[in-house]
Write a protein that holds these residues in place. Structure first.
Motif, PDB file in Angstrom:
ATOM      1  N   LEU A  27       0.852  -1.181   0.000  1.00  0.00           N
ATOM      2  CA  LEU A  27       0.000   0.000   0.000  1.00  0.00           C
ATOM      3  C   LEU A  27       0.891   1.235   0.000  1.00  0.00           C
ATOM      4  N   LEU A  28       0.562   2.193  -0.867  1.00  0.00           N
ATOM      5  CA  LEU A  28       1.399   3.370  -1.056  1.00  0.00           C
ATOM      6  C   LEU A  28       0.550   4.625  -0.882  1.00  0.00           C
ATOM      7  N   LEU A  29       1.136   5.655  -0.281  1.00  0.00           N
ATOM      8  CA  LEU A  29       0.473   6.934  -0.087  1.00  0.00           C
ATOM      9  C   LEU A  29       1.235   8.003  -0.858  1.00  0.00           C
ATOM     10  N   PHE A  30       0.548   8.702  -1.778  1.00  0.00           N
ATOM     11  CA  PHE A  30       1.162   9.733  -2.613  1.00  0.00           C
ATOM     12  C   PHE A  30       0.455  11.065  -2.403  1.00  0.00           C
ATOM     13  N   PRO A  31       1.182  12.181  -2.584  1.00  0.00           N
ATOM     14  CA  PRO A  31       0.513  13.489  -2.608  1.00  0.00           C
ATOM     15  C   PRO A  31      -0.172  13.683  -3.955  1.00  0.00           C
ATOM     16  N   CYS A  32      -1.334  14.302  -3.964  1.00  0.00           N
ATOM     17  CA  CYS A  32      -2.047  14.488  -5.236  1.00  0.00           C
ATOM     18  C   CYS A  32      -2.636  15.878  -5.349  1.00  0.00           C
ATOM     19  N   SER A  33      -1.984  16.852  -4.746  1.00  0.00           N
ATOM     20  CA  SER A  33      -2.452  18.233  -4.901  1.00  0.00           C
ATOM     21  C   SER A  33      -2.094  18.726  -6.300  1.00  0.00           C
ATOM     22  N   SER A  34      -2.704  19.811  -6.707  1.00  0.00           N
ATOM     23  CA  SER A  34      -2.462  20.341  -8.046  1.00  0.00           C
ATOM     24  C   SER A  34      -1.007  20.737  -8.197  1.00  0.00           C
ATOM     25  N   PRO A  35      -0.367  20.407  -9.310  1.00  0.00           N
ATOM     26  CA  PRO A  35       1.045  20.723  -9.502  1.00  0.00           C
ATOM     27  C   PRO A  35       1.288  22.221  -9.502  1.00  0.00           C
ATOM     28  N   PRO A  36       2.463  22.682  -9.003  1.00  0.00           N
ATOM     29  CA  PRO A  36       2.740  24.120  -8.913  1.00  0.00           C
ATOM     30  C   PRO A  36       2.676  24.818 -10.258  1.00  0.00           C
ATOM     31  N   GLY A  37       3.156  24.153 -11.305  1.00  0.00           N
ATOM     32  CA  GLY A  37       3.181  24.785 -12.626  1.00  0.00           C
ATOM     33  C   GLY A  37       1.921  24.586 -13.424  1.00  0.00           C
ATOM     34  N   GLY A  38       0.922  23.936 -12.845  1.00  0.00           N
ATOM     35  CA  GLY A  38      -0.304  23.662 -13.583  1.00  0.00           C
ATOM     36  C   GLY A  38      -0.225  22.334 -14.295  1.00  0.00           C
ATOM     37  N   ALA A  39      -1.380  21.827 -14.702  1.00  0.00           N
ATOM     38  CA  ALA A  39      -1.429  20.540 -15.374  1.00  0.00           C
ATOM     39  C   ALA A  39      -0.989  20.677 -16.819  1.00  0.00           C
ATOM     40  N   VAL A  40      -0.461  19.575 -17.363  1.00  0.00           N
ATOM     41  CA  VAL A  40      -0.086  19.515 -18.773  1.00  0.00           C
ATOM     42  C   VAL A  40      -1.276  18.987 -19.546  1.00  0.00           C
ATOM     43  N   GLU A  41      -1.766  19.782 -20.510  1.00  0.00           N
ATOM     44  CA  GLU A  41      -3.005  19.466 -21.196  1.00  0.00           C
ATOM     45  C   GLU A  41      -2.732  18.962 -22.608  1.00  0.00           C
ATOM     46  N   SER A  42      -3.692  18.202 -23.139  1.00  0.00           N
ATOM     47  CA  SER A  42      -3.610  17.719 -24.518  1.00  0.00           C
ATOM     48  C   SER A  42      -3.535  18.900 -25.482  1.00  0.00           C
TER      49      SER A  42
END
Length: 664
Positions: free
Chosen positions: A77-92
């Motif tokens: 079992l793994l715990l990761f941070p999932c807050s919004s990235p500082p630079g914003g998401a990379v979009e299609s």
């Protein structure tokens, strides 16, 4: 690939987790709009721990946000941070350029995965917390959140309850639903408070109810399908799966329940031990008593018993034992006047032990809960466990030693009182055990690190030890931890274990880990109280330095001795002296399996002959006051407590267990 719903997502949006080469896992948000190209945003990159099969199998976002829990093929079992990235998401790129043209299947237009080409702009996150191989090598099958807790399932036959503490995943306890259900796939929480366990048992798909302890549905499907779906309602149920490339569907209407449970059972086999945990006062209800029972069916049950309804209602079951539960012990729970005591609840440290030389330790917290049917809730945290065969495998030079009996059973437990050492930065608790291989063993527990270690032992009795009872001597600044043990030959031995405990505490503090078990030495005094096995034992302090030791035997006899403890001399040696002995042969017509000293001159005994007898003890004599018949066959144990009535009068209660449970 794995689709996961995320709290607070916009309609039509879903999170997609993708595992790729070198243990890299991508988190993408996918927004689907009818007639338009889906919007794909790369939200995060995560690194799975190294293993042979390095990919995720399931995941869930925590309700509090900012955290992602996932399970992998290695069973971790793994715990990761999932807050919004500082630079914003990379979009299609197609969507970023403003293209919203409909998708033409015949035109051959393809979506360009530019968000993956620019994934290097997002940092590769390492897990915040890792529970490596928690569910074994067969993998984690599901992760879900409910009621503030995290639940995980696997193909190891158990599901686990976890919580988030100080940013780390912490296992509270594990549950084993039923025998043979090794492939657990999913958990579902119903509106009426039941927990359904979905999985494969042999070649059947089963739905198991944790509340009733039975299979609600059993569907013959061949077993072990990796692609399946289950749906049910009050009127019908359906199960779909893939077999040999074909999609199979099972559908049936709900059948009426022809059987009605008149009285639910607490255990599947006889009850071997019982302890009263305490009382909880619930607004609008009478005071309810909370008990715990251990059984031959390998489980322990925490239940409430209301004096008003006269009904026993289970709160939860403890199913960590692989063999019968033979003994229970409590570390002095908080009472009135103690720090942390509340009239609406209590906490206690519980030890349970039995077959296969297994000890389990739990922290219990019971409180009122008017919303539940029982009006009481009990939270259980698994603290530590110990098995002698596991201890043996870690021994050095074990080829030169003789291995203990693998079928060793713990017959009795007793928490050693007064062992808190203020000189040490950490506080150890010590537990004395009576073992079927002829030994008396002492274990040390450190709650902070969840360690339960064997610290001292003695094979003085050379035969099965049936009972142990620890008591504390304090007088004029002197403090001694004393231990009483009884065996199958009718002998009762008294030990001073102060030295070994102090030495063990110092060694554990310095070694910060496992130590070589110390020798308990020889007992200070041994008396032959009975002609055969001692099945019941109780010690009660009569005066300062004087203790009443009451015992019952297989031959139906009762023995009482008045013991005096003194500490003196230049070396401050502990001396024991028997001031008075009284024996009552044939006090009962069968084994005396329960005995309690209520007051210095009042004694209660219970036997397999189904008689509960009250005795008056005076120097040189033991007189019968009254006898009450109870309804429990094959009595195994009794526990007693006193209650102060509103008039100031003391009333004594006792609970008896065997092939049933009864309170008098």
């Amino acid at each position: 690939l794995g689709w996961v719903s995320r709290p607070g997502q916009t309609p039509g949006a879903t999170a997609l987790l993708v595992s790729g080469p070198d243990g890299e896992m991508l988190w993408m948000d996918v927004v689907h709009r009818p007639g338009q190209v889906p919007i794909v945003r790369l939200m995060g990159r995560y690194l799975l721990p190294p293993c042979k099969q390095r990919w995720h199998t399931c995941a869930t976002f925590l309700p509090q946000g900012g955290l992602l829990v996932c399970g992998d093929r290695r069973g971790s079992l793994l715990l990761f941070p999932c807050s919004s990235p500082p630079g914003g998401a990379v979009e299609s790129s197609n969507i970023a350029n403003g293209s919203t043209e409909p998708v033409d299947e015949g035109s051959g237009t393809k979506w360009e995965p530019s968000c993956l080409l620019h994934k290097r702009h997002l940092p590769l996150e390492a897990p915040l917390s890792v529970l490596f191989g928690l569910h074994g090598k067969t993998g984690v099958t599901s992760v879900t959140c409910h009621g503030g807790y995290i639940y995980s399932t696997g193909r190891d036959g158990v599901y686990r309850q976890l919580c988030l503490q100080a940013g780390q995943l912490q296992v509270l306890r594990k549950h084993r639903p039923c025998k043979g259900l090794q492939w657990i796939e999913e958990l579902r929480f119903t509106k009426d408070g039941d927990l359904l366990v979905l999985g494969f048992h042999a070649d059947n798909f089963v739905v198991w109810s944790s509340r009733t302890g039975e299979n609600l549905h059993c569907i013959p499907c061949g077993g072990g399908h990796r692609s399946w779906s289950y749906w049910s309602s009050s009127s019908a149920e359906a199960f779909a799966f893939i077999k040999c490339g074909d999609v199979m569907l099972y559908h049936c209407d709900a059948k009426p329940h022809e059987q009605q449970v008149l009285l639910a059972s607490l255990h599947g086999r006889e009850i071997t031990c019982v302890r009263r945990l305490g009382t909880v006062e619930v607004p609008g209800h009478t005071t309810v008593n909370v008990f715990i029972t251990g059984s031959e069916d390998t489980t322990a049950c925490i239940l409430v018993l209301s004096e008003h309804s006269r009904a026993a209602m289970p709160l939860t079951w403890l199913s960590d034992h692989i063999s019968s539960v033979r003994a229970l012990a409590l570390d002095s729970p908080a009472g009135p006047g103690d720090e942390g005591f509340s009239i609406k609840g209590f906490s206690a440290l519980l030890f349970s032990a039995g077959g296969r030389a297994q000890i389990e330790c739990y922290q219990l917290l019971c409180a009122d809960n008017p919303a539940s049917e029982s009006a009481v809730t009990c939270n259980v945290v698994h603290v530590a466990s110990h098995r002698l065969d596991e201890h043996w495998e870690r021994k050095k030079n074990r080829h030169k030693l003789t291995k203990m009996d693998p079928e060793t059973r713990y017959m009795s437990l007793s928490v050693v009182p007064g062992t808190s050492t203020k000189q040490l930065p950490t506080s150890w608790k010590f537990l004395a055990t009576a073992c079927s291989d002829g030994s008396v063993r002492v274990f040390g527990l450190l709650e902070a690190t969840r360690k339960l270690l064997l610290v001292a032992e003695s094979f003085h009795h050379q035969r099965c030890v049936l009972k142990v009872e620890a008591f504390l001597y304090t007088r004029a600044g002197e403090r001694r931890q004393l231990l009483c043990s009884a065996a199958t030959d009718g002998s009762i031995a008294f030990w001073d274990i102060t030295g070994p405990i102090t030495e063990a505490a110092d060694a554990l503090h310095q070694a910060e880990g496992e130590i070589q078990p110390l020798a308990l030495g020889s007992p200070l005094l041994t008396i032959m109280a009975h002609s055969c096995g001692v099945n019941s034992l109780h010690i009660h302090q009569k005066a300062e330095g004087q203790y009443l030791v009451a015992s019952g035997s297989d031959d139906g006899s009762i023995h009482i001795c008045l013991l005096e403890v003194t500490v003196g001399g230049a070396s401050a040696q502990t001396c024991l002296r028997v001031l008075e002995r009284v024996a009552r042969p044939c006090a009962h017509a069968a084994h005396v399996t329960g005995i309690r000293v209520l007051r210095p001159h009042l004694l209660l005994s219970a036997s397999v002959d189904q008689r509960l007898t009250l005795w008056h003890w005076a120097p040189g004599r033991l007189d019968e006051l009254s006898t009450t018949f109870f309804h429990i066959p094959d009595l195994a144990e009794l526990d007693c407590w006193e209650v102060a009535e509103a008039t100031g009068e003391l009333r004594y209660y006792c609970v008896l267990c065997g092939r049933g449970l009864e309170v008098l």
